[in-house]
Design an enzyme around this catalytic site. Sequence first.
Site, mmCIF file in Angstrom:
data_model
loop_
_atom_site.group_PDB
_atom_site.id
_atom_site.type_symbol
_atom_site.label_atom_id
_atom_site.label_comp_id
_atom_site.label_asym_id
_atom_site.label_seq_id
_atom_site.Cartn_x
_atom_site.Cartn_y
_atom_site.Cartn_z
ATOM 1 N NE ARG A 241 29.893 26.318 12.377
ATOM 2 C CZ ARG A 241 30.497 27.323 12.478
ATOM 3 N NH1 ARG A 241 31.904 26.730 12.513
ATOM 4 N NH2 ARG A 241 30.259 27.629 14.472
ATOM 5 C CD GLU A 270 34.256 19.898 11.131
ATOM 6 O OE1 GLU A 270 34.485 20.063 12.764
ATOM 7 O OE2 GLU A 270 34.595 21.421 10.050
ATOM 8 C CG HIS A 289 36.272 23.670 12.557
ATOM 9 N ND1 HIS A 289 35.364 22.973 12.523
ATOM 10 C CD2 HIS A 289 36.222 24.776 13.375
ATOM 11 C CE1 HIS A 289 34.712 24.174 12.801
ATOM 12 N NE2 HIS A 289 35.373 24.774 13.718
#
Length: 328
Positions: A241, A270, A289
Amino acid sequence: MMIYIHFPLPEAERDLLTQALQTGVSSPDSSSPGVSTDTDTCVWGQDLPAAQRKEAFLQAEVVFGNPPADWWAESRNLRWVQLYSAGFDPYLALDWTRPELQSVTVTNLRGFFGQPVAETAVAGVMALYRKIDELARLQAQSRWVGGELRPQMNLLYRKRVLVLGAGAIGETIMKILRGFDCHVTLVRRSQAPTVEDLDELLPEADIIMAALPDTEETKNTLSAQRLALMKPSAVVVNVGRGSAIDEPALTDALQHNRLAGAVLDVTYQEPLPGESPLWSMTNVLLTQHTGGGYAEENADKVRVFLRNLDRYRAGEPLENVVDFSRGY
Protein backbone atom coordinates in the site's frame (compact mmCIF):
# COMPACT_ATOMS: atom_id res chain seq x y z
CA MET A 1 -31.55 -17.06 0.55
CA MET A 2 -30.85 -14.07 -1.68
CA ILE A 3 -27.40 -13.58 -3.17
CA TYR A 4 -26.49 -10.21 -4.65
CA ILE A 5 -23.53 -10.00 -7.06
CA HIS A 6 -21.96 -6.54 -6.92
CA PHE A 7 -19.12 -7.49 -9.24
CA PRO A 8 -19.38 -6.70 -12.97
CA LEU A 9 -18.09 -9.83 -14.65
CA PRO A 10 -17.29 -10.56 -18.30
CA GLU A 11 -19.45 -13.19 -19.97
CA ALA A 12 -17.10 -16.15 -19.45
CA GLU A 13 -16.67 -15.57 -15.71
CA ARG A 14 -20.37 -14.85 -15.31
CA ASP A 15 -21.20 -18.15 -17.02
CA LEU A 16 -18.78 -19.93 -14.69
CA LEU A 17 -20.59 -18.56 -11.65
CA THR A 18 -24.05 -19.13 -13.11
CA GLN A 19 -23.37 -22.76 -13.98
CA ALA A 20 -21.88 -23.48 -10.57
CA LEU A 21 -24.95 -22.04 -8.85
CA GLN A 22 -27.49 -23.93 -10.95
CA THR A 23 -28.19 -26.59 -8.34
CA GLY A 24 -29.11 -24.11 -5.62
CA VAL A 25 -29.49 -20.68 -7.20
CA SER A 26 -30.98 -19.44 -10.45
CA SER A 27 -29.18 -16.58 -12.16
CA PRO A 28 -31.02 -13.92 -14.15
CA ASP A 29 -32.11 -14.55 -17.70
CA SER A 30 -32.28 -11.89 -20.37
CA SER A 31 -35.68 -10.65 -19.27
CA SER A 32 -35.32 -10.47 -15.49
CA PRO A 33 -32.64 -9.19 -13.11
CA GLY A 34 -33.28 -12.08 -10.71
CA VAL A 35 -34.86 -15.52 -10.96
CA SER A 36 -35.89 -17.55 -7.93
CA THR A 37 -35.77 -21.23 -7.16
CA ASP A 38 -37.78 -22.63 -4.28
CA THR A 39 -35.28 -21.35 -1.75
CA ASP A 40 -32.75 -19.01 -3.35
CA THR A 41 -32.48 -15.95 -5.57
CA CYS A 42 -29.41 -14.56 -7.30
CA VAL A 43 -29.48 -10.94 -8.43
CA TRP A 44 -26.78 -9.37 -10.58
CA GLY A 45 -26.10 -5.70 -9.97
CA GLN A 46 -24.77 -5.28 -13.49
CA ASP A 47 -28.25 -6.14 -14.84
CA LEU A 48 -29.94 -3.45 -12.76
CA PRO A 49 -30.15 0.30 -13.29
CA ALA A 50 -27.74 1.99 -10.90
CA ALA A 51 -30.62 3.44 -8.86
CA GLN A 52 -31.95 -0.07 -8.09
CA ARG A 53 -28.73 -1.71 -6.94
CA LYS A 54 -28.82 -0.46 -3.38
CA GLU A 55 -32.32 -1.88 -2.86
CA ALA A 56 -31.15 -5.27 -4.15
CA PHE A 57 -28.20 -5.15 -1.77
CA LEU A 58 -30.46 -4.35 1.19
CA GLN A 59 -32.53 -7.47 0.50
CA ALA A 60 -29.53 -9.81 0.25
CA GLU A 61 -28.25 -12.26 2.84
CA VAL A 62 -25.05 -12.94 0.87
CA VAL A 63 -23.11 -10.45 -1.25
CA PHE A 64 -20.22 -11.10 -3.64
CA GLY A 65 -18.36 -7.89 -4.46
CA ASN A 66 -17.38 -4.56 -2.94
CA PRO A 67 -20.58 -2.54 -2.48
CA PRO A 68 -20.44 1.08 -1.29
CA ALA A 69 -19.68 1.34 2.42
CA ASP A 70 -22.61 3.69 3.11
CA TRP A 71 -25.10 0.96 2.15
CA TRP A 72 -24.05 -1.47 4.87
CA ALA A 73 -25.57 0.13 7.97
CA GLU A 74 -29.04 0.15 6.39
CA SER A 75 -29.16 -3.59 5.82
CA ARG A 76 -31.09 -5.87 8.19
CA ASN A 77 -30.64 -9.07 6.16
CA LEU A 78 -26.93 -9.09 5.46
CA ARG A 79 -24.96 -11.98 6.94
CA TRP A 80 -21.89 -12.46 4.72
CA VAL A 81 -19.94 -10.38 2.20
CA GLN A 82 -17.21 -11.92 0.06
CA LEU A 83 -15.04 -9.04 -1.18
CA TYR A 84 -13.33 -9.39 -4.54
CA SER A 85 -10.23 -7.66 -3.19
CA ALA A 86 -7.61 -8.24 -0.55
CA GLY A 87 -7.92 -4.61 0.54
CA PHE A 88 -10.92 -3.42 2.54
CA ASP A 89 -9.91 0.16 3.30
CA PRO A 90 -13.36 1.70 2.48
CA TYR A 91 -14.97 -0.39 5.23
CA LEU A 92 -12.58 0.38 8.07
CA ALA A 93 -14.49 3.53 8.98
CA LEU A 94 -17.77 1.69 9.56
CA ASP A 95 -18.94 1.32 13.14
CA TRP A 96 -18.58 -2.42 13.59
CA THR A 97 -20.05 -2.25 17.09
CA ARG A 98 -23.51 -1.53 15.64
CA PRO A 99 -25.83 -4.55 16.05
CA GLU A 100 -26.70 -4.71 12.34
CA LEU A 101 -23.01 -4.98 11.46
CA GLN A 102 -21.98 -7.30 14.28
CA SER A 103 -23.93 -10.09 12.61
CA VAL A 104 -22.07 -9.62 9.27
CA THR A 105 -19.06 -11.76 8.38
CA VAL A 106 -16.70 -10.23 5.82
CA THR A 107 -14.18 -12.31 3.90
CA ASN A 108 -11.54 -11.00 1.56
CA LEU A 109 -8.93 -12.35 -0.85
CA ARG A 110 -6.04 -12.44 1.59
CA GLY A 111 -3.19 -14.36 -0.01
CA PHE A 112 -4.91 -14.48 -3.42
CA PHE A 113 -2.47 -12.11 -5.13
CA GLY A 114 0.74 -13.53 -3.68
CA GLN A 115 2.14 -15.05 -6.87
CA PRO A 116 1.34 -12.30 -9.42
CA VAL A 117 2.38 -9.46 -7.11
CA ALA A 118 5.63 -11.21 -6.18
CA GLU A 119 6.41 -11.72 -9.86
CA THR A 120 5.77 -8.03 -10.54
CA ALA A 121 8.10 -7.04 -7.70
CA VAL A 122 10.93 -9.24 -8.94
CA ALA A 123 10.34 -8.38 -12.60
CA GLY A 124 10.47 -4.66 -11.79
CA VAL A 125 13.83 -4.96 -10.06
CA MET A 126 15.22 -7.03 -12.92
CA ALA A 127 13.97 -4.46 -15.43
CA LEU A 128 15.86 -1.72 -13.59
CA TYR A 129 18.99 -3.82 -13.07
CA ARG A 130 19.12 -5.10 -16.66
CA LYS A 131 18.05 -1.73 -18.16
CA ILE A 132 15.00 -3.29 -19.83
CA ASP A 133 12.97 -0.12 -19.29
CA GLU A 134 15.65 2.04 -20.86
CA LEU A 135 16.15 -0.37 -23.75
CA ALA A 136 12.40 -0.26 -24.43
CA ARG A 137 12.56 3.54 -24.65
CA LEU A 138 15.54 3.32 -26.99
CA GLN A 139 13.71 0.80 -29.17
CA ALA A 140 10.81 3.24 -29.54
CA GLN A 141 13.38 5.82 -30.74
CA SER A 142 15.16 3.35 -33.08
CA ARG A 143 18.44 4.04 -31.23
CA TRP A 144 21.18 1.41 -30.85
CA VAL A 145 23.41 2.21 -27.86
CA GLY A 146 23.56 -1.15 -26.13
CA GLY A 147 27.32 -1.14 -25.77
CA GLU A 148 27.18 1.98 -23.63
CA LEU A 149 24.63 0.43 -21.29
CA ARG A 150 26.47 -2.81 -20.56
CA PRO A 151 28.77 -1.38 -17.85
CA GLN A 152 25.75 0.18 -16.10
CA MET A 153 23.87 -3.09 -15.66
CA ASN A 154 23.51 -4.97 -12.39
CA LEU A 155 22.74 -8.52 -11.34
CA LEU A 156 19.99 -9.66 -9.01
CA TYR A 157 22.24 -12.61 -8.19
CA ARG A 158 23.25 -12.72 -4.49
CA LYS A 159 21.74 -9.37 -3.60
CA ARG A 160 20.72 -8.66 0.00
CA VAL A 161 16.96 -8.21 -0.01
CA LEU A 162 14.80 -6.91 2.82
CA VAL A 163 11.10 -7.82 2.51
CA LEU A 164 8.68 -5.91 4.72
CA GLY A 165 5.68 -8.14 5.29
CA ALA A 166 5.64 -11.89 5.70
CA GLY A 167 2.25 -12.62 4.16
CA ALA A 168 1.66 -14.48 0.91
CA ILE A 169 3.43 -11.82 -1.16
CA GLY A 170 6.51 -11.71 1.05
CA GLU A 171 6.75 -15.49 1.29
CA THR A 172 6.42 -15.86 -2.48
CA ILE A 173 9.05 -13.18 -3.14
CA MET A 174 11.43 -15.09 -0.89
CA LYS A 175 10.72 -18.34 -2.73
CA ILE A 176 11.42 -16.72 -6.12
CA LEU A 177 14.61 -15.01 -4.96
CA ARG A 178 16.07 -18.25 -3.68
CA GLY A 179 16.64 -19.08 -7.35
CA PHE A 180 18.94 -16.04 -7.57
CA ASP A 181 20.87 -17.04 -4.47
CA CYS A 182 19.75 -13.84 -2.76
CA HIS A 183 20.06 -13.30 0.97
CA VAL A 184 16.44 -12.54 1.92
CA THR A 185 15.30 -11.22 5.29
CA LEU A 186 11.57 -11.13 6.07
CA VAL A 187 10.53 -8.41 8.49
CA ARG A 188 7.49 -9.59 10.44
CA ARG A 189 4.98 -8.00 12.78
CA SER A 190 5.56 -10.18 15.81
CA GLN A 191 8.61 -12.33 15.10
CA ALA A 192 12.21 -11.16 14.85
CA PRO A 193 13.34 -9.34 12.91
CA THR A 194 10.54 -6.81 13.34
CA VAL A 195 10.01 -3.22 12.24
CA GLU A 196 11.92 -2.11 15.34
CA ASP A 197 15.03 -3.69 13.78
CA LEU A 198 14.79 -1.78 10.51
CA ASP A 199 17.29 0.92 11.43
CA GLU A 200 19.97 -1.76 11.73
CA LEU A 201 18.89 -3.72 8.64
CA LEU A 202 18.35 -0.95 6.08
CA PRO A 203 21.96 0.22 5.62
CA GLU A 204 23.03 -3.25 4.43
CA ALA A 205 20.14 -3.94 2.05
CA ASP A 206 20.50 -3.76 -1.73
CA ILE A 207 16.76 -4.06 -2.31
CA ILE A 208 13.91 -3.14 0.03
CA MET A 209 10.52 -4.58 -0.90
CA ALA A 210 7.43 -3.35 0.95
CA ALA A 211 4.43 -5.69 0.88
CA LEU A 212 2.50 -4.18 3.77
CA PRO A 213 -1.24 -3.63 4.34
CA ASP A 214 -2.67 -0.20 5.10
CA THR A 215 -2.97 -0.05 8.89
CA GLU A 216 -2.10 2.53 11.52
CA GLU A 217 0.94 0.43 12.41
CA THR A 218 2.30 0.34 8.86
CA LYS A 219 1.85 3.98 7.82
CA ASN A 220 5.19 5.58 6.93
CA THR A 221 7.13 2.46 7.82
CA LEU A 222 9.73 3.72 5.36
CA SER A 223 9.88 7.25 6.73
CA ALA A 224 12.22 10.01 5.57
CA GLN A 225 14.59 9.07 8.39
CA ARG A 226 14.66 5.41 7.36
CA LEU A 227 15.03 6.21 3.67
CA ALA A 228 18.10 8.24 4.62
CA LEU A 229 19.67 5.12 6.13
CA MET A 230 19.72 3.28 2.80
CA LYS A 231 22.77 3.19 0.61
CA PRO A 232 22.72 5.16 -2.68
CA SER A 233 22.76 1.94 -4.73
CA ALA A 234 19.59 0.62 -3.04
CA VAL A 235 16.34 -0.01 -4.92
CA VAL A 236 12.96 0.43 -3.21
CA VAL A 237 9.92 -1.61 -4.25
CA ASN A 238 6.37 -1.05 -3.03
CA VAL A 239 3.75 -3.66 -3.91
CA GLY A 240 1.63 -3.34 -0.76
CA ARG A 241 0.00 0.00 0.00
CA GLY A 242 1.20 3.49 -0.85
CA SER A 243 0.87 4.63 2.76
CA ALA A 244 3.84 2.49 3.81
CA ILE A 245 6.37 4.95 2.33
CA ASP A 246 6.89 8.67 2.82
CA GLU A 247 6.35 9.41 -0.86
CA PRO A 248 7.69 13.01 -0.95
CA ALA A 249 10.85 11.85 0.84
CA LEU A 250 11.22 8.92 -1.55
CA THR A 251 10.78 11.22 -4.55
CA ASP A 252 13.39 13.63 -3.23
CA ALA A 253 15.87 10.83 -2.57
CA LEU A 254 15.41 9.47 -6.10
CA GLN A 255 15.73 12.91 -7.67
CA HIS A 256 19.02 13.57 -5.87
CA ASN A 257 20.51 10.09 -6.43
CA ARG A 258 20.42 9.14 -2.77
CA LEU A 259 18.64 6.01 -3.98
CA ALA A 260 19.27 4.16 -7.23
CA GLY A 261 15.69 3.44 -8.22
CA ALA A 262 12.17 2.44 -7.31
CA VAL A 263 9.49 0.05 -8.53
CA LEU A 264 6.09 1.35 -7.44
CA ASP A 265 2.99 -0.71 -8.04
CA VAL A 266 1.13 1.47 -5.53
CA THR A 267 1.30 5.14 -4.65
CA TYR A 268 -0.17 7.27 -1.89
CA GLN A 269 -2.81 8.65 -4.24
CA GLU A 270 -4.24 6.56 -7.07
CA PRO A 271 -4.38 7.36 -9.90
CA LEU A 272 -1.06 9.09 -9.43
CA PRO A 273 -1.60 12.83 -10.09
CA GLY A 274 -0.32 13.96 -13.47
CA GLU A 275 1.90 16.57 -11.88
CA SER A 276 3.84 14.02 -9.84
CA PRO A 277 7.54 14.03 -10.75
CA LEU A 278 7.51 10.22 -10.46
CA TRP A 279 5.98 10.01 -13.94
CA SER A 280 9.05 11.41 -15.66
CA MET A 281 11.85 9.90 -13.57
CA THR A 282 13.94 7.41 -15.53
CA ASN A 283 14.94 5.51 -12.38
CA VAL A 284 11.31 4.78 -11.47
CA LEU A 285 9.01 2.07 -12.80
CA LEU A 286 5.31 2.72 -12.24
CA THR A 287 3.28 -0.45 -12.71
CA GLN A 288 -0.03 1.29 -11.89
CA HIS A 289 -1.47 -1.20 -9.38
CA THR A 290 -1.47 -3.97 -11.98
CA GLY A 291 0.68 -6.28 -9.85
CA GLY A 292 -2.16 -8.62 -8.95
CA GLY A 293 -3.45 -8.99 -12.49
CA TYR A 294 -3.42 -12.11 -14.66
CA ALA A 295 -5.66 -13.69 -17.29
CA GLU A 296 -7.57 -15.98 -14.90
CA GLU A 297 -7.90 -13.38 -12.13
CA ASN A 298 -11.68 -12.93 -12.26
CA ALA A 299 -12.37 -16.63 -12.80
CA ASP A 300 -10.27 -17.50 -9.77
CA LYS A 301 -12.10 -14.89 -7.69
CA VAL A 302 -15.37 -16.58 -8.64
CA ARG A 303 -13.92 -19.93 -7.56
CA VAL A 304 -12.93 -18.48 -4.17
CA PHE A 305 -16.49 -17.24 -3.67
CA LEU A 306 -17.97 -20.59 -4.64
CA ARG A 307 -15.71 -22.48 -2.22
CA ASN A 308 -16.70 -20.17 0.59
CA LEU A 309 -20.35 -20.40 -0.42
CA ASP A 310 -20.16 -24.18 0.03
CA ARG A 311 -18.80 -23.57 3.52
CA TYR A 312 -21.50 -21.01 4.28
CA ARG A 313 -24.27 -23.37 3.25
CA ALA A 314 -22.75 -26.14 5.36
CA GLY A 315 -22.38 -23.88 8.39
CA GLU A 316 -18.59 -24.29 8.32
CA PRO A 317 -16.04 -21.55 9.15
CA LEU A 318 -15.34 -19.29 6.19
CA GLU A 319 -11.87 -18.71 4.78
CA ASN A 320 -10.12 -15.34 5.08
CA VAL A 321 -12.45 -13.67 7.58
CA VAL A 322 -11.51 -10.01 8.08
CA ASP A 323 -10.85 -8.83 11.64
CA PHE A 324 -11.71 -5.13 11.45
CA SER A 325 -10.52 -4.53 14.99
CA ARG A 326 -7.01 -5.49 13.92
CA GLY A 327 -7.13 -3.99 10.45
CA TYR A 328 -6.52 -7.19 8.49
